[in-house]
Motif scaffolding. Structure first.
Motif, short mmCIF file in Angstrom:
data_model
loop_
_atom_site.label_atom_id
_atom_site.label_comp_id
_atom_site.label_asym_id
_atom_site.label_seq_id
_atom_site.Cartn_x
_atom_site.Cartn_y
_atom_site.Cartn_z
N ASN A 36 0.97 -1.27 -0.02
CA ASN A 36 -0.31 -0.17 -0.16
C ASN A 36 0.96 1.64 0.14
O ASN A 36 2.51 0.95 0.06
CB ASN A 36 -0.98 -0.19 1.19
CG ASN A 36 -0.58 0.18 2.74
OD1 ASN A 36 0.97 -0.19 2.98
ND2 ASN A 36 -1.13 0.42 3.33
N ASP A 37 -0.12 2.76 -0.16
CA ASP A 37 1.11 3.52 -0.55
C ASP A 37 1.62 4.11 0.41
O ASP A 37 2.59 4.28 0.45
CB ASP A 37 0.17 4.39 -0.34
CG ASP A 37 -0.51 4.78 -2.12
OD1 ASP A 37 -0.98 3.66 -2.65
OD2 ASP A 37 -2.18 4.86 -2.11
N ILE A 38 1.07 3.72 1.62
CA ILE A 38 2.51 4.32 2.81
C ILE A 38 3.24 2.72 3.36
O ILE A 38 4.81 3.64 3.65
CB ILE A 38 1.07 3.59 4.66
CG1 ILE A 38 -0.36 4.74 4.84
CG2 ILE A 38 2.15 3.93 5.66
CD1 ILE A 38 -1.32 4.43 5.70
N PHE A 39 3.31 1.57 2.94
CA PHE A 39 4.71 0.62 2.68
C PHE A 39 5.47 1.33 1.93
O PHE A 39 6.46 1.77 2.03
CB PHE A 39 4.07 -0.47 3.06
CG PHE A 39 4.97 -1.12 2.26
CD1 PHE A 39 5.27 -2.20 3.56
CD2 PHE A 39 6.02 -1.55 1.28
CE1 PHE A 39 6.38 -3.02 3.45
CE2 PHE A 39 7.25 -2.14 1.53
CZ PHE A 39 6.99 -3.40 2.46
N CYS A 40 5.09 1.83 1.03
CA CYS A 40 5.83 2.96 -0.12
C CYS A 40 6.12 4.04 0.23
O CYS A 40 7.65 4.29 0.50
CB CYS A 40 5.53 2.67 -1.18
SG CYS A 40 5.00 1.60 -2.32
N GLU A 41 5.74 4.69 0.95
CA GLU A 41 6.28 6.18 2.18
C GLU A 41 7.57 5.66 2.47
O GLU A 41 8.77 6.60 2.36
CB GLU A 41 4.88 6.88 2.19
CG GLU A 41 5.38 8.23 2.71
CD GLU A 41 4.41 9.07 3.18
OE1 GLU A 41 4.13 9.75 4.42
OE2 GLU A 41 2.41 8.62 3.36
N VAL A 42 6.97 4.39 3.45
CA VAL A 42 8.17 4.54 4.51
C VAL A 42 9.53 3.82 4.42
O VAL A 42 10.64 4.25 4.88
CB VAL A 42 7.73 4.12 5.77
CG1 VAL A 42 8.77 3.70 6.98
CG2 VAL A 42 6.13 4.59 6.59
N SER A 43 9.04 2.92 3.02
CA SER A 43 10.48 2.60 2.52
C SER A 43 10.90 3.44 1.68
O SER A 43 12.16 2.74 1.52
CB SER A 43 9.80 1.36 2.21
OG SER A 43 8.96 1.21 1.19
N GLY A 44 9.92 3.96 0.95
CA GLY A 44 11.11 4.80 -0.12
C GLY A 44 11.41 3.84 -0.68
O GLY A 44 11.52 4.82 -1.86
N TYR A 45 11.00 2.98 -1.77
CA TYR A 45 10.24 1.95 -2.27
C TYR A 45 9.19 2.60 -3.24
O TYR A 45 8.34 2.40 -2.95
CB TYR A 45 10.40 0.87 -2.53
CG TYR A 45 11.98 0.31 -2.29
CD1 TYR A 45 13.34 -0.07 -2.80
CD2 TYR A 45 12.02 -0.42 -0.86
CE1 TYR A 45 14.31 -0.29 -2.81
CE2 TYR A 45 13.53 -0.46 -0.03
CZ TYR A 45 14.42 -0.49 -1.19
OH TYR A 45 15.72 -1.13 -0.90
N THR A 46 8.91 2.81 -4.87
CA THR A 46 7.43 2.54 -5.31
C THR A 46 7.12 1.37 -5.67
O THR A 46 7.87 0.25 -4.97
CB THR A 46 8.30 3.40 -6.60
OG1 THR A 46 9.05 2.60 -7.53
CG2 THR A 46 8.89 4.65 -6.30
N LYS A 47 5.89 1.46 -5.66
CA LYS A 47 5.05 -0.27 -6.14
C LYS A 47 5.61 -0.60 -6.97
O LYS A 47 5.59 -2.38 -6.61
CB LYS A 47 3.68 0.35 -6.33
CG LYS A 47 2.90 0.69 -5.09
CD LYS A 47 1.64 1.03 -5.50
CE LYS A 47 0.75 1.16 -4.53
NZ LYS A 47 -0.62 1.42 -4.90
#
Length: 430
Positions: free
Chosen positions: A180-191
């Motif tokens: 999800n978007d929050i996972f991407c935002e925190v990890s710094g990776y795109t989907k």
């Protein structure tokens, strides 16, 4: 007329689901209808009665929202059972139908099954067995509703988690299939960078491999794993999460995928580390100051003994007062540190309570999903039994058709013999 077989003293099934349900019973034979009604009304919350398909259809239209099950005969005047069920199915494909048929109704069996009936029983109807079948049908209907309800709840909860937590899904090999978007935002990776790669892309080298080994053993055994994990973002920075990882099962009870929900606790962890350093520093300083004061006091005391002078005695007194002040100050600092520790603990406990709430709901949904999958298996097994019955019925139809064709041929041959005899000897009179 087919009789009704019953043994009232032998009907002892658990009727908890029956007495909460309402049934529509359709039978043209008055004696059977009355006898059956007297038994059904003991077990069901309410029993609607129709003497033929037309009357039953009118009752169904008037009480559609209340009727949860239909028990109907096939051979009836005005409108038979096939026509009645056909009309019902035009409006409702969900209400379970149990049909009662005689042996000579075999030719209609295929039509009945195509109308999505739940089961059928052969006359004469045995009420003990009939009630057990009705009970089983209602349990299956209840379980199907539960499966649908759990799926809807899981989807709603997943939507909530998507807005508040770091959520990801992987296949059985740990390959990311959703983030999800929050996972991407925190990890710094795109989907695009995450989908299709192993989840260990965010694994931090500080975390022991035994933790991940324990996690995999747990979820592969269809259990929920939860714990605190340190992860590594794309830029190399660390972030901390409280994770709940659980398997999603298919209708056969096999693991289909894994879902992980994480609660970000990086700020709490960093604050905790800072506070620990501060506390250690304060304790170190306190020990250092106390030692320094003690050394100064010991030196002054030794000097006073050597000089035996009033001025030195006054100095020692002042020094002693200073020590008391500093000790009080240190005590105040210690109290402030303890207060900070308490405040941090309260904040961590609050976050723990929030996470436990999420985890409890996930575990409950996971447990009910497993139960629903098991019940779905029972439904599939019942469908298999109906299919087997259909196959046997088709074989019986073929066998009967063979007998009919054979007798027709014998009758035809006999008619030829009679015609030849009458031609030669005159018409036979009886």
């Amino acid at each position: 007329m087919d009789s009704l077989k019953q043994n009232n003293t032998n009907i002892t099934l658990d009727n908890s689901i029956l007495n909460q349900s309402q049934i529509l019973y359709v039978e043209d034979d008055e004696l059977i209808r009355n006898e059956t009604f007297s038994i059904l009304e003991r077990f069901f919350k309410k029993v609607f009665i129709g003497k033929d398909g037309k009357e039953a259809l009118d009752i169904y239209h008037e009480n559609k929202s209340d009727i949860e099950l239909i028990l109907t005969d096939i051979n009836m005047p005005i409108m038979d059972g096939i026509e009645f069920i056909t009309e019902v199915r035009k409006e409702d494909d969900e209400t379970p139908v149990l049909v009662v048929t005689a042996f000579n109704d075999v030719s209609l069996l295929i039509k009945v099954i195509k109308l999505n009936v739940s089961d059928y029983i052969v006359k004469p109807m045995q009420m003990n067995a009939t009630l057990k079948i009705l009970n089983k049908i209602l349990i299956n209907k209840h379980n199907q509703k539960m499966v649908l309800k759990q799926k809807n709840e899981l989807q709603i909860y997943k939507d909530i988690l998507d807005k508040e937590n770091l959520v990801s899904e992987t296949d059985l090999n740990g390959i990311i299939t959703y983030a999800n978007d929050i996972f991407c935002e925190v990890s710094g990776y795109t989907k695009e960078e995450l989908i299709g790669v192993n989840h260990n892309i965010v694994r931090h080298p500080d975390v022991s491999p035994k933790i991940y080994e324990n996690m995999w053993n747990t979820i592969q055994n269809k259990q929920v794993w939860k714990g605190k994990i340190k992860n590594k973002a794309k830029d190399g920075s660390a972030y901390y999460v409280k994770s709940t990882v659980f398997p999603i099962l298919d209708e056969d009870g096999n693991i289909e995928k894994y879902v992980a929900s994480r609660f970000l606790i990086t700020e709490d962890e960093e604050e905790r580390h800072k506070l620990k350093k501060y506390i250690m520093h304060q304790k170190s300083q306190q020990v250092k100051h106390e030692k320094q004061l003690q050394d100064e006091f010991d030196d002054a005391l030794h000097y006073a003994k050597m000089q035996k002078d009033q001025q030195v005695a006054k100095f020692i007194h002042e020094l002693n007062e200073q020590i008391k002040i500093l000790r009080t100050k240190n005590a105040d600092e210690k109290g402030r540190v303890l207060g900070l520790e308490k405040n941090l603990k309260n904040a961590l406990d609050k976050n723990d309570d929030l996470q436990k709430g999420y985890q409890t709901r996930i575990e409950k949904l996971h447990s009910t999903a497993i139960t629903a999958a098991e019940e779905y298996q029972k439904i599939k097994k019942r469908d298999g039994i109906i299919t087997e019955k259909l196959q046997k019925s088709q074989e019986a139809i073929k066998t009967l058709q063979g007998y009919i064709d054979e007798y027709r041929k014998k009758i035809s041959d006999l008619e030829d013999v009679i015609a030849a005899y009458e031609k030669e000897h005159g018409k036979i009179t009886i």
